[in-house]
Design a protein around this motif. Structure first.
Motif, short mmCIF file in Angstrom:
data_model
loop_
_atom_site.label_atom_id
_atom_site.label_comp_id
_atom_site.label_asym_id
_atom_site.label_seq_id
_atom_site.Cartn_x
_atom_site.Cartn_y
_atom_site.Cartn_z
N LEU A 32 0.84 -1.21 0.00
CA LEU A 32 0.00 0.00 0.00
C LEU A 32 0.87 1.25 0.00
N SER A 33 1.90 1.27 0.82
CA SER A 33 2.79 2.43 0.88
C SER A 33 3.50 2.65 -0.45
N SER A 34 3.91 1.56 -1.08
CA SER A 34 4.60 1.66 -2.37
C SER A 34 3.67 2.20 -3.45
N ILE A 35 2.44 1.70 -3.46
CA ILE A 35 1.47 2.14 -4.47
C ILE A 35 1.13 3.62 -4.29
N LEU A 36 0.87 4.02 -3.05
CA LEU A 36 0.53 5.42 -2.79
C LEU A 36 1.70 6.34 -3.12
N THR A 37 2.92 5.88 -2.87
CA THR A 37 4.10 6.66 -3.23
C THR A 37 4.20 6.81 -4.74
N LEU A 38 3.92 5.74 -5.46
CA LEU A 38 3.92 5.80 -6.93
C LEU A 38 2.89 6.81 -7.42
N TYR A 39 1.70 6.78 -6.84
CA TYR A 39 0.67 7.74 -7.22
C TYR A 39 1.13 9.17 -6.96
N TYR A 40 1.68 9.40 -5.78
CA TYR A 40 2.07 10.75 -5.37
C TYR A 40 3.20 11.29 -6.25
N ILE A 117 -12.83 -13.24 3.06
CA ILE A 117 -13.85 -13.92 2.27
C ILE A 117 -13.32 -15.26 1.74
N TYR A 118 -12.17 -15.21 1.10
CA TYR A 118 -11.61 -16.43 0.52
C TYR A 118 -10.54 -17.07 1.41
N GLU A 119 -10.31 -16.48 2.59
CA GLU A 119 -9.40 -17.03 3.59
C GLU A 119 -8.01 -17.28 3.01
N ALA A 120 -7.56 -16.35 2.19
CA ALA A 120 -6.23 -16.43 1.57
C ALA A 120 -5.66 -15.02 1.46
N PRO A 121 -5.01 -14.53 2.51
CA PRO A 121 -4.49 -13.15 2.49
C PRO A 121 -3.56 -12.86 1.30
N ILE A 122 -2.81 -13.88 0.86
CA ILE A 122 -1.91 -13.66 -0.28
C ILE A 122 -2.69 -13.31 -1.52
N MET A 123 -3.92 -13.86 -1.63
CA MET A 123 -4.78 -13.51 -2.76
C MET A 123 -5.17 -12.04 -2.71
N GLY A 124 -5.48 -11.54 -1.49
CA GLY A 124 -5.83 -10.14 -1.36
C GLY A 124 -4.68 -9.22 -1.70
N ILE A 125 -3.46 -9.63 -1.33
CA ILE A 125 -2.28 -8.83 -1.66
C ILE A 125 -2.08 -8.79 -3.17
N LEU A 126 -2.22 -9.93 -3.82
CA LEU A 126 -2.05 -9.99 -5.28
C LEU A 126 -3.13 -9.16 -5.98
N ALA A 127 -4.37 -9.27 -5.52
CA ALA A 127 -5.46 -8.48 -6.12
C ALA A 127 -5.20 -6.99 -5.98
N ALA A 128 -4.74 -6.56 -4.80
CA ALA A 128 -4.44 -5.14 -4.58
C ALA A 128 -3.32 -4.68 -5.50
N ALA A 129 -2.32 -5.54 -5.70
CA ALA A 129 -1.20 -5.18 -6.58
C ALA A 129 -1.66 -5.07 -8.03
N LEU A 130 -2.45 -6.03 -8.48
CA LEU A 130 -2.90 -6.03 -9.88
C LEU A 130 -3.77 -4.82 -10.18
N TYR A 131 -4.58 -4.41 -9.20
CA TYR A 131 -5.41 -3.23 -9.40
C TYR A 131 -4.61 -1.94 -9.23
N GLY A 132 -3.92 -1.83 -8.09
CA GLY A 132 -3.26 -0.58 -7.76
C GLY A 132 -2.10 -0.21 -8.66
N LEU A 133 -1.43 -1.22 -9.23
CA LEU A 133 -0.27 -0.97 -10.09
C LEU A 133 -0.63 -0.97 -11.57
N ASN A 134 -1.90 -1.08 -11.88
CA ASN A 134 -2.31 -1.04 -13.29
C ASN A 134 -2.10 0.37 -13.85
N PRO A 135 -1.51 0.50 -15.03
CA PRO A 135 -1.23 1.84 -15.57
C PRO A 135 -2.44 2.75 -15.69
N ILE A 136 -3.61 2.22 -16.05
CA ILE A 136 -4.80 3.07 -16.14
C ILE A 136 -5.19 3.57 -14.75
N THR A 137 -5.09 2.70 -13.75
CA THR A 137 -5.36 3.13 -12.38
C THR A 137 -4.38 4.21 -11.95
#
Length: 522
Positions: A32-40, A117-137
Motif C-alpha cells: 500500500l505504501s509503495s502504491i501510494l508513493t507511486l501515485y504521489y 472472504i476467501y481465507e487467503a491473504p496472499i490472494m488479497g495482496i495480489l489483487a491489490a497489486a494487480l489493481y493498484g499498479l495497473n497503468p490506467i489506475t
C-alpha cells in the motif's frame, strides 16, 4: 475418532496459517505504501484541468457543479473530501490526501476480500497489486475524477456482497446495493457498474449450490435479488429526487451527459476495438484513436492484466471442478457485461444522438480492472502451500511491474511536464497571499484552464471565483474588489478608466514569472 482427528488437523492448519497473518499484514502495508508513493510521485499535485478543479471546488460551493451539466449531482466529492479539506485548514494537499484515501479504501477492500472472504491473504495482496499498479489506475487515481471513486464504492459493495452470500445474510445485499449505487454521486457512468454488478451478484446467487438445494427453490434467487434491487433503488430515488428539486428535471444530468457525448468528435475506429486494445500492452500507433489521449492525458493501457485474467480463466473453466468455476465465473461475467455496455450501449438516447459505445474514455473501465484483479488472483488459492503461493504471487507482481514500468515513466513525464509550472505558481501565490482576508473579493486567474484550486488555497474563501482564461490586454474590472493573477509581467492595459476610485497593489514574481494585481474599491 476420525472426525476428531480431522477437526484437530483443521485446527492445527488454522494455527499454522494464522502465524503468517502478521507477515501478510506487513506485506500489504508495504505494498500500500509503495502504491501510494507511486501515485504521489506520478503527479506534481492534484491536476488543475477541466473537471478536476470543478469537482474539488464543490466542497466550498456545490452550485459550481452546474458548469459541467453531466456532473451537477456529483456531491460525493464534497462529502468525501470536505473533512480532509477543513481539518487541514484549506490546504490543497488535502485534495491529494482525499484521492489517496479513496485509493487506500479500495486496496484495503481487495485485501479483505482475500483475507476474510476467501481465507487467503496472499490472494488479497495480489489483487491489490494487480489493481493498484495497473497503468490506467495510476493515470487517474491521483486526479479528482469520478472513476477511481466509483471503483471505491464498487469495492465496498463487493466486500459486502461476498460476505452476504458466504454467510447467507441476504439483508446485507441491501447495503451492497446502496454502496454500489452511491457511485452515482461521483458520476453518471456508475450506472455501468451498477448493471454489471447486478449480473455479478445474480451469478453469485445462481452458483451457490448450498442454497439451491433448499426446498423453497424459487425464493433462493428472488429474496437476495430483491434486497440488492432495493439498495439500488434507494440511491436512485435520492439521486433523481435531488435533481428534480434543484433543477426541476430528474434527468437533468443525464441530458447533460447526452449532450456531452453528442458534441464529441466522431471517429472511424470502432468503440469495441478501442476497449479491446486497452486490455493489452499495445503501444500507441497512428492506427490507434488518439482522441482523449493527447496533451495533458498520457496514453495508458491495462498492461498484462487481461492476459493474466484470461490465463486464470483457462486454468479453471475447462476443468470439471464446479467449485472453482463457480468462484471465477461471476468476475468474468462482470467484465464481459461492462465491456459490452461500454462498447455497444447507445449514448445520448435523450438528446437523439445514437452513437454506439462510450467513446475513447479509458478511465470508465477502472471498475472492470478492479474485478479482473480479484478474479485473476483467485487462482492463487488453488495452489497448495502458503510458501509456493507467496513465491508465485511475488513473481507475478514483479513481471507485472516490469511490463508496466515504461507506462509509469510516461505517465509521470506527461503530468509533470504539463502541470508542474501551473502547480508551482499556485503554491507560490497561496504562500504569499493565502492568509489574506478576501471574503468579499473575486479571484480571477489567467494561467490555467481553471482557477478554482487557487481559490480553495486561501484560508478565507473569496466571494467569487472566476476560473477562466482572459486575454491579458482586456482584463475586466467590473468587480468592486478583485485579485487578478496572470502569467508574465503587468499587462499594458488593466482596468483602464472604470469611473471608480480604488486602491491597487501590484506584485510580480520573477521566479515563476507571474503577476498579481489586487484592486480594492473605496
Amino acid at each position: 475418532m476420525g472426525k476428531n482427528k480431522k477437526y484437530v488437523s483443521k485446527r492445527n492448519k488454522y494455527k499454522a496459517d494464522h502465524r503468517y497473518i502478521v507477515y501478510y499484514i506487513a506485506a500489504f502495508v508495504l505494498l500500500l505504501s509503495s502504491i501510494l508513493t507511486l501515485y504521489y510521485l506520478s503527479s506534481p499535485g492534484i491536476l488543475i484541468s477541466f473537471d478536476d478543479s470543478i469537482y474539488a471546488y464543490s466542497i466550498i460551493q456545490p452550485s459550481v457543479l452546474g458548469i459541467i451539466p453531466w456532473g451537477v449531482s456529483a456531491f460525493g466529492f464534497a462529502i468525501f473530501s470536505a473533512p480532509f479539506y477543513y481539518l487541514l485548514n484549506h490546504s490543497l494537499e488535502s485534495l491529494t490526501i482525499a484521492c489517496l484515501a479513496a485509493s487506500s479504501i479500495t486496496l484495503l477492500c481487495l485485501f479483505l476480500i482475500g483475507w476474510k472472504i476467501y481465507e487467503a491473504p496472499i490472494m488479497g495482496i495480489l489483487a491489490a497489486a494487480l489493481y493498484g499498479l495497473n497503468p490506467i489506475t495510476v493515470t487517474f487515481t491521483i486526479r479528482f475524477l469520478p472513476d477511481p471513486f466509483i471503483a471505491m464504492a464498487d469495492a465496498i459493495g463487493l466486500v459486502i456482497a461476498l460476505l452476504a452470500i458466504k454467510r447467507s445474510k441476504y439483508r446485507l445485499l441491501l447495503l451492497s446495493g446502496i454502496a454500489v449505487g452511491a457511485g452515482l454521486f461521483f458520476g453518471n457512468q456508475a450506472i455501468f457498474s451498477i448493471l454489471a454488478f447486478s449480473v455479478f451478484v445474480s451469478m453469485l446467487i445462481y452458483v451457490d449450490k448450498k442454497k439451491a438445494n433448499k426446498p423453497a427453490y424459487k425464493h433462493v434467487y428472488l429474496k437476495p435479488a430483491a434486497f440488492l434491487l432495493v439498495g439500488f433503488l434507494i440511491m436512485a430515488a435520492i439521486y433523481l429526487s435531488q435533481e428534480a428539486i434543484m433543477y426541476g428535471n430528474p434527468l437533468y444530468s443525464i441530458n447533460g451527459e447526452s449532450a456531452y457525448y453528442a458534441l464529441r468528435s466522431s471517429q472511424n475506429f470502432p468503440t469495441y476495438m478501442y476497449y479491446f486494445y486497452l486490455m493489452f500492452p499495445i503501444k500507441y500507433t497512428s492506427g490507434f484513436p488518439n482522441i482523449g489521449n493527447s496533451g495533458i492525458l498520457p496514453y495508458s493501457n491495462m498492461s498484462i492484466l487481461a492476459p493474466i485474467f484470461i490465463i486464470a480463466l483457462l486454468f479453471v473453466l475447462p476443468k470439471k471442478d464446479e467449485k472453482w468455476r463457480s468462484k471465477i465465473l461471476p468476475y468474468m461475467l462482470f467484465v464481459v457485461a461492462l465491456y459490452l455496455m461500454l462498447s455497444f450501449m447507445p449514448e445520448g438516447l435523450v438528446s437523439g444522438n445514437l452513437k454506439l459505445g462510450v467513446q475513447d474514455i479509458s478511465r470508465v473501465f477502472i471498475p472492470g480492472i478492479l474485478f479482473m484483479a480479484v478474479g485473476s488472483s483467485l487462482v492463487i488459492t488453488k495452489i497448495r502451500g502458503i510458501r509456493l503461493q507467496s513465491v508465485i504471487a511475488i513473481f507475478i507482481i514483479i513481471i507485472y511491474v516490469g511490463v508496466s514500468f515504461s507506462s509509469y515513466n510516461a505517465i509521470a513525464s506527461t503530468y509533470h511536464n504539463s502541470e508542474s509550472n501551473q502547480w508551482a505558481i499556485t503554491r507560490s501565490i497561496i504562500k504569499n497571499f493565502g492568509s489574506l482576508n478576501i471574503k468579499n473579493y473575486t479571484v480571477i486567474e489567467n494561467y490555467t484552464n481553471q482557477g478554482y484550486l487557487l481559490c480553495m488555497g486561501f484560508v478565507n474563501a473569496p466571494y467569487n471565483c472566476e476560473g477562466v482564461i482572459l486575454p491579458q490586454q482586456k482584463i475586466s474590472c467590473s468587480f468592486y474588489n478583485m485579485i487578478v493573477v496572470h502569467p508574465g509581467p503587468e499587462p499594458a492595459y488593466i482596468c483602464g478608466k472604470s469611473g471608480k476610485t480604488y486602491d491597487a497593489t501590484y506584485y510580480y514574481n520573477s521566479t515563476y514569472n507571474y503577476s498579481v494585481y489586487i484592486k480594492r474599491t473605496d
